[in-house]
Design an enzyme around this catalytic site. Structure first.
Site, mmCIF file in Angstrom:
data_model
loop_
_atom_site.group_PDB
_atom_site.id
_atom_site.type_symbol
_atom_site.label_atom_id
_atom_site.label_comp_id
_atom_site.label_asym_id
_atom_site.label_seq_id
_atom_site.Cartn_x
_atom_site.Cartn_y
_atom_site.Cartn_z
ATOM 1 N N ASP A 3 0.887 -1.070 0.198
ATOM 2 C CA ASP A 3 0.013 0.130 -0.115
ATOM 3 C C ASP A 3 0.936 1.201 -0.066
ATOM 4 O O ASP A 3 1.829 1.288 0.914
ATOM 5 C CB ASP A 3 -0.925 0.058 1.279
ATOM 6 C CG ASP A 3 -1.935 1.008 1.244
ATOM 7 O OD1 ASP A 3 -1.516 2.323 0.642
ATOM 8 O OD2 ASP A 3 -2.622 1.125 2.112
ATOM 9 N N CYS A 39 1.028 2.714 3.481
ATOM 10 C CA CYS A 39 1.464 2.323 4.659
ATOM 11 C C CYS A 39 2.663 2.424 4.978
ATOM 12 O O CYS A 39 3.839 2.200 4.446
ATOM 13 C CB CYS A 39 0.955 0.491 4.092
ATOM 14 S SG CYS A 39 2.079 -0.573 5.190
ATOM 15 N N CYS A 47 5.119 -0.485 4.956
ATOM 16 C CA CYS A 47 5.490 -0.781 3.358
ATOM 17 C C CYS A 47 6.534 0.046 3.016
ATOM 18 O O CYS A 47 7.332 -0.234 2.310
ATOM 19 C CB CYS A 47 4.008 -0.375 2.815
ATOM 20 S SG CYS A 47 2.805 -1.642 2.721
ATOM 21 N N ARG A 54 -5.319 -0.601 1.149
ATOM 22 C CA ARG A 54 -6.329 -0.938 2.272
ATOM 23 C C ARG A 54 -7.450 -0.128 2.507
ATOM 24 O O ARG A 54 -8.441 -0.750 2.761
ATOM 25 C CB ARG A 54 -5.653 -0.946 3.494
ATOM 26 C CG ARG A 54 -4.342 -1.995 3.664
ATOM 27 C CD ARG A 54 -3.605 -1.853 4.939
ATOM 28 N NE ARG A 54 -3.007 -0.602 4.897
ATOM 29 C CZ ARG A 54 -2.225 -0.084 6.137
ATOM 30 N NH1 ARG A 54 -2.247 -1.187 7.028
ATOM 31 N NH2 ARG A 54 -1.897 1.011 6.038
#
Length: 236
Positions: free
Chosen positions: A122, A125, A128, A152
């Site tokens: 993502d 994120c 991430c 998400r």
């Protein structure tokens, strides 16, 4: 352990029902009647007599011999202490990723490749971004990273639009790195695999990012540092 026992008991109840043995085509026909929207890829006898294993996309479930009863759960070999369902799901995941194809992924390839992982990511994120900020460490360890998107917040969200902008950029790898750093990209639209990525992620049971799928098809939820990841991969 309670979950395992509950699953085994459920399986036992199904196999004790004494259904008339049916062939696989008959089971598929019965399942299609009860679950017309379900994609049935294969049906074969499971390790338990009278119980059939059904592969549907990237999922596995079990059905009775007449297709009337079905259940989802993990099938364990108690003597071997092995999760039979998970080992088969790994194979199913590998096949599903191969079906998508690398041409519909963003790949950071190691020049000394020993391992390949697929990461559902993502743009927004935090972990991430942490993983991607260390991409050179993964590459140095011989780990090629193939990215697929799983915003998400869902389809149409800001993260979803950022992912499309990355995919539609002239240099996707550069654009992904820029987006992970919080840089704004020109909003562009083009043919993209975002929906395909998201559907596959959902079938894999992704509920957080990053989620790493190893070359063997096993799932590692969350951020895993490069040095730790290479140990996991070398043990597969």
């Amino acid at each position: 352990m309670k979950t395992v026992i509950k699953t085994l008991l459920s399986l036992a109840l199904v196999t004790q029902a004494g259904f008339v043995v049916a062939d696989e085509a008959a089971i598929k026909q019965a399942l299609s009647k009860h679950m017309p929207a379900e994609q049935i890829d294969s049906i074969k006898p499971s390790e338990i007599s009278g119980l059939y294993e059904v592969i549907s996309g990237a999922n596995i479930f079990y059905t009775s011999e007449d297709g009337k009863y079905w259940m989802q759960g993990q099938l364990f070999d108690a003597e071997a202490k092995r999760n039979l369902t998970e080992s088969k799901l790994a194979t199913v995941r590998k096949a599903a990723l191969e079906k998508v194809g690398e041409q519909r992924m963003i790949i950071f390839k190691s020049s000394a490749q020993k391992y390949v992982v697929t990461v559902f990511t993502d743009i927004d994120c935090g972990y991430c971004r942490k993983l991607h900020s260390e991409i050179d460490q993964y590459l140095a360890q011989g780990i090629t990273v193939r990215y697929m998107f799983f915003p998400r917040a869902g389809k149409g969200s800001d993260s979803y639009q950022k992912a499309i902008a990355v995919w539609c950029a002239p240099d996707r790898n550069k654009a992904l790195t820029q987006a992970k750093k919080g840089e704004n990209l020109d909003s562009k639209q083009c043919d993209n695999p975002l929906d395909q990525h998201m559907q596959l992620a959902e079938s894999f049971g992704v509920n957080g990012t990053p989620m790493i799928v190893t070359q063997a098809g096993n799932i590692l939820p969350g951020y895993v540092p490069a040095a730790q990841l290479v140990k996991v991969l070398s043990a597969e």
